[in-house]
Design a protein around this motif. Sequence first.
Motif, PDB file in Angstrom:
ATOM      1  N   ASP A   1      -0.995  -1.222 -14.470  1.00 12.31           N
ATOM      2  CA  ASP A   1      -0.159  -1.670 -13.361  1.00 12.31           C
ATOM      3  C   ASP A   1      -0.588  -1.068 -12.019  1.00 12.31           C
ATOM      4  N   VAL A   2      -0.672   0.241 -11.928  1.00 13.08           N
ATOM      5  CA  VAL A   2      -1.001   0.863 -10.639  1.00 13.08           C
ATOM      6  C   VAL A   2      -2.417   0.502 -10.179  1.00 13.08           C
ATOM      7  N   PRO A   3      -3.449   0.633 -11.024  1.00 17.08           N
ATOM      8  CA  PRO A   3      -4.780   0.233 -10.558  1.00 17.08           C
ATOM      9  C   PRO A   3      -4.852  -1.239 -10.147  1.00 17.08           C
ATOM     10  N   ALA A   4      -4.192  -2.129 -10.911  1.00 14.14           N
ATOM     11  CA  ALA A   4      -4.235  -3.549 -10.557  1.00 14.14           C
ATOM     12  C   ALA A   4      -3.550  -3.791  -9.216  1.00 14.14           C
ATOM     13  N   ARG A   5      -2.430  -3.128  -8.979  1.00 17.19           N
ATOM     14  CA  ARG A   5      -1.778  -3.250  -7.675  1.00 17.19           C
ATOM     15  C   ARG A   5      -2.695  -2.735  -6.558  1.00 17.19           C
ATOM     16  N   ALA A   6      -3.334  -1.608  -6.801  1.00 18.54           N
ATOM     17  CA  ALA A   6      -4.209  -1.036  -5.782  1.00 18.54           C
ATOM     18  C   ALA A   6      -5.363  -1.973  -5.450  1.00 18.54           C
ATOM     19  N   LEU A   7      -5.961  -2.586  -6.476  1.00 16.16           N
ATOM     20  CA  LEU A   7      -7.060  -3.521  -6.221  1.00 16.16           C
ATOM     21  C   LEU A   7      -6.574  -4.777  -5.528  1.00 16.16           C
ATOM     22  N   THR A   8      -5.346  -5.207  -5.833  1.00 10.47           N
ATOM     23  CA  THR A   8      -4.781  -6.361  -5.134  1.00 10.47           C
ATOM     24  C   THR A   8      -4.632  -6.056  -3.644  1.00 10.47           C
ATOM     25  N   VAL A   9      -4.119  -4.870  -3.336  1.00 14.23           N
ATOM     26  CA  VAL A   9      -3.946  -4.496  -1.930  1.00 14.23           C
ATOM     27  C   VAL A   9      -5.300  -4.314  -1.249  1.00 14.23           C
ATOM     28  N   GLN A  10      -6.228  -3.655  -1.928  1.00 16.66           N
ATOM     29  CA  GLN A  10      -7.550  -3.442  -1.336  1.00 16.66           C
ATOM     30  C   GLN A  10      -8.220  -4.767  -0.998  1.00 16.66           C
ATOM     31  N   THR A  11      -8.208  -5.703  -1.956  1.00  9.76           N
ATOM     32  CA  THR A  11      -8.848  -6.990  -1.723  1.00  9.76           C
ATOM     33  C   THR A  11      -8.129  -7.763  -0.623  1.00  9.76           C
ATOM     34  N   SER A  12      -6.807  -7.708  -0.622  1.00 11.16           N
ATOM     35  CA  SER A  12      -6.035  -8.368   0.440  1.00 11.16           C
ATOM     36  C   SER A  12      -6.394  -7.799   1.810  1.00 11.16           C
ATOM     37  N   ALA A  13      -6.513  -6.481   1.888  1.00  9.93           N
ATOM     38  CA  ALA A  13      -6.842  -5.842   3.161  1.00  9.93           C
ATOM     39  C   ALA A  13      -8.214  -6.280   3.653  1.00  9.93           C
ATOM     40  N   ARG A  14      -9.185  -6.345   2.763  1.00 13.50           N
ATOM     41  CA  ARG A  14     -10.531  -6.764   3.155  1.00 13.50           C
ATOM     42  C   ARG A  14     -10.534  -8.208   3.628  1.00 13.50           C
ATOM     43  N   TYR A  15      -9.904  -9.078   2.869  1.00 13.04           N
ATOM     44  CA  TYR A  15      -9.877 -10.491   3.245  1.00 13.04           C
ATOM     45  C   TYR A  15      -9.119 -10.708   4.555  1.00 13.04           C
ATOM     46  N   LEU A  16      -7.994 -10.032   4.700  1.00 13.42           N
ATOM     47  CA  LEU A  16      -7.196 -10.212   5.912  1.00 13.42           C
ATOM     48  C   LEU A  16      -7.948  -9.720   7.140  1.00 13.42           C
ATOM     49  N   ALA A  17      -8.614  -8.570   7.037  1.00 13.79           N
ATOM     50  CA  ALA A  17      -9.382  -8.057   8.171  1.00 13.79           C
ATOM     51  C   ALA A  17     -10.479  -9.041   8.570  1.00 13.79           C
TER      52      ALA A  17
ATOM     53  N   TRP B   1       0.832  -1.206   0.000  1.00 12.02           N
ATOM     54  CA  TRP B   1       0.000   0.000   0.000  1.00 12.02           C
ATOM     55  C   TRP B   1       0.866   1.256   0.000  1.00 12.02           C
ATOM     56  N   SER B   2       1.891   1.269   0.816  1.00 13.73           N
ATOM     57  CA  SER B   2       2.762   2.440   0.914  1.00 13.73           C
ATOM     58  C   SER B   2       3.506   2.703  -0.392  1.00 13.73           C
ATOM     59  N   ALA B   3       3.726   1.656  -1.190  1.00 15.26           N
ATOM     60  CA  ALA B   3       4.466   1.810  -2.442  1.00 15.26           C
ATOM     61  C   ALA B   3       3.618   2.380  -3.575  1.00 15.26           C
ATOM     62  N   LEU B   4       2.302   2.469  -3.390  1.00 18.24           N
ATOM     63  CA  LEU B   4       1.435   3.004  -4.438  1.00 18.24           C
ATOM     64  C   LEU B   4       1.546   4.524  -4.503  1.00 18.24           C
ATOM     65  N   PRO B   5       1.330   5.108  -5.678  1.00 20.20           N
ATOM     66  CA  PRO B   5       1.323   6.576  -5.759  1.00 20.20           C
ATOM     67  C   PRO B   5       0.137   7.157  -4.989  1.00 20.20           C
ATOM     68  N   GLY B   6       0.268   8.419  -4.629  1.00 26.88           N
ATOM     69  CA  GLY B   6      -0.740   9.053  -3.788  1.00 26.88           C
ATOM     70  C   GLY B   6      -2.141   9.016  -4.368  1.00 26.88           C
ATOM     71  N   TRP B   7      -2.290   9.133  -5.694  1.00 25.60           N
ATOM     72  CA  TRP B   7      -3.640   9.173  -6.255  1.00 25.60           C
ATOM     73  C   TRP B   7      -4.372   7.856  -6.049  1.00 25.60           C
ATOM     74  N   ALA B   8      -3.618   6.732  -6.081  1.00 24.63           N
ATOM     75  CA  ALA B   8      -4.245   5.428  -5.903  1.00 24.63           C
ATOM     76  C   ALA B   8      -4.627   5.178  -4.449  1.00 24.63           C
ATOM     77  N   ARG B   9      -4.094   5.981  -3.537  1.00 23.68           N
ATOM     78  CA  ARG B   9      -4.449   5.889  -2.110  1.00 23.68           C
ATOM     79  C   ARG B   9      -5.426   6.989  -1.710  1.00 23.68           C
ATOM     80  N   ALA B  10      -5.993   7.688  -2.691  1.00 20.26           N
ATOM     81  CA  ALA B  10      -6.944   8.788  -2.444  1.00 20.26           C
ATOM     82  C   ALA B  10      -6.295   9.925  -1.673  1.00 20.26           C
ATOM     83  N   GLU B  11      -5.001  10.127  -1.903  1.00 19.91           N
ATOM     84  CA  GLU B  11      -4.269  11.194  -1.231  1.00 19.91           C
ATOM     85  C   GLU B  11      -3.865  12.310  -2.184  1.00 19.91           C
ATOM     86  N   ALA B  12      -4.176  12.184  -3.467  1.00 12.19           N
ATOM     87  CA  ALA B  12      -3.828  13.193  -4.475  1.00 12.19           C
ATOM     88  C   ALA B  12      -4.837  13.075  -5.612  1.00 12.19           C
ATOM     89  N   PRO B  13      -4.966  14.121  -6.428  1.00  5.83           N
ATOM     90  CA  PRO B  13      -5.900  14.051  -7.562  1.00  5.83           C
ATOM     91  C   PRO B  13      -5.524  12.935  -8.534  1.00  5.83           C
TER      92      PRO B  13
END
Length: 308
Positions: free
Chosen positions: A266-282, A167-179
């Motif tokens: 690449d970036v959106p696919a990584r972001a969705l991988t992390v998002q889905t992992s976070a949901r499943y892990l929680a 998650w930390s390796a993603l650019p800010g926009w993919a983390r909803a931290e930048a436009p």
Amino acid sequence: MTTADVLPQLTAKIRAAAHPDPAAPCACGTTTLADRPDTTVLRHAETVAKAHAPGTDPAALALRLATAALLPDVFLAPLAPTPATLPGARPVTLWPYGAPIDPEGDPTEAPWEAAATLLARLHRTPPPPGTPAMRGPAKAAHAMARLRETLAASPPHPAAPPVLRAWSALPGWARAEAPMPGIPALCHGDLHLGQLVRHPAPDGPWRLIDVDDLGVGVPAWDLARPASWYACGLLPPEDWTRFLAAYRAAGGPAVPEDGDPWPALDVPARALTVQTSARYLAKAIAADRPLDEVEQSLIDACARMASE
């Protein structure tokens, strides 16, 4: 408003919508299609009512409804142009019933081509004035926030570090931290096969449902979930090829017409991988159970991403 409060209120709304004459006899019954803390969906006859998440912005939801109504060849059209409201200010929308994908059906007949074609139509549509931002990155950030809350209340889990690092390796926009970058396109925001229905049921054309995340943003985000599953080995290559080829054939702008699509994905696919992992892990931590094979595959993908 609790779920116990929502169900009777939503039932009254949907019965009134399905049977405008209060004296008309009714033997239809009401079926619960979904019942979660953030969403309750009921069906009564050929009408569907959805109670949206608490805190949903009703003005933004109304704009999303209006956009869906303007695109009847892409979205299932709402029955009312503006959301109603339950006590407690929880918005409700009304829809015609559409037949979803049969979960027991032949996986090789999954409507990947239909999904891709609908996305391409959506992405080529000029966004109406005032359209809100697509909520995909915000949903990913919400999933990470939920994971962090779960981790704070639980013993350390070995699967958490690779998810947090990816998650930390993603650019800010993919983390909803930048436009979001690039030329904004009209996007669904949460595309998966569960977002398709046939209307009229059971054999009408496929249409997209769920406008909660509809808005302007990076169109590649809408291709990211199947791209992620393909990259993780969870979607067969032939299904990914069907989806990508149909999207390109329909003139979708998210990827080049030919050649390598991954620089865009690449970036959106990584972001969705992390998002889905976070949901499943929680969920796994909350249920105090080990990760299953699919969940572990996603965590392993996060570990590979974090090491690159």
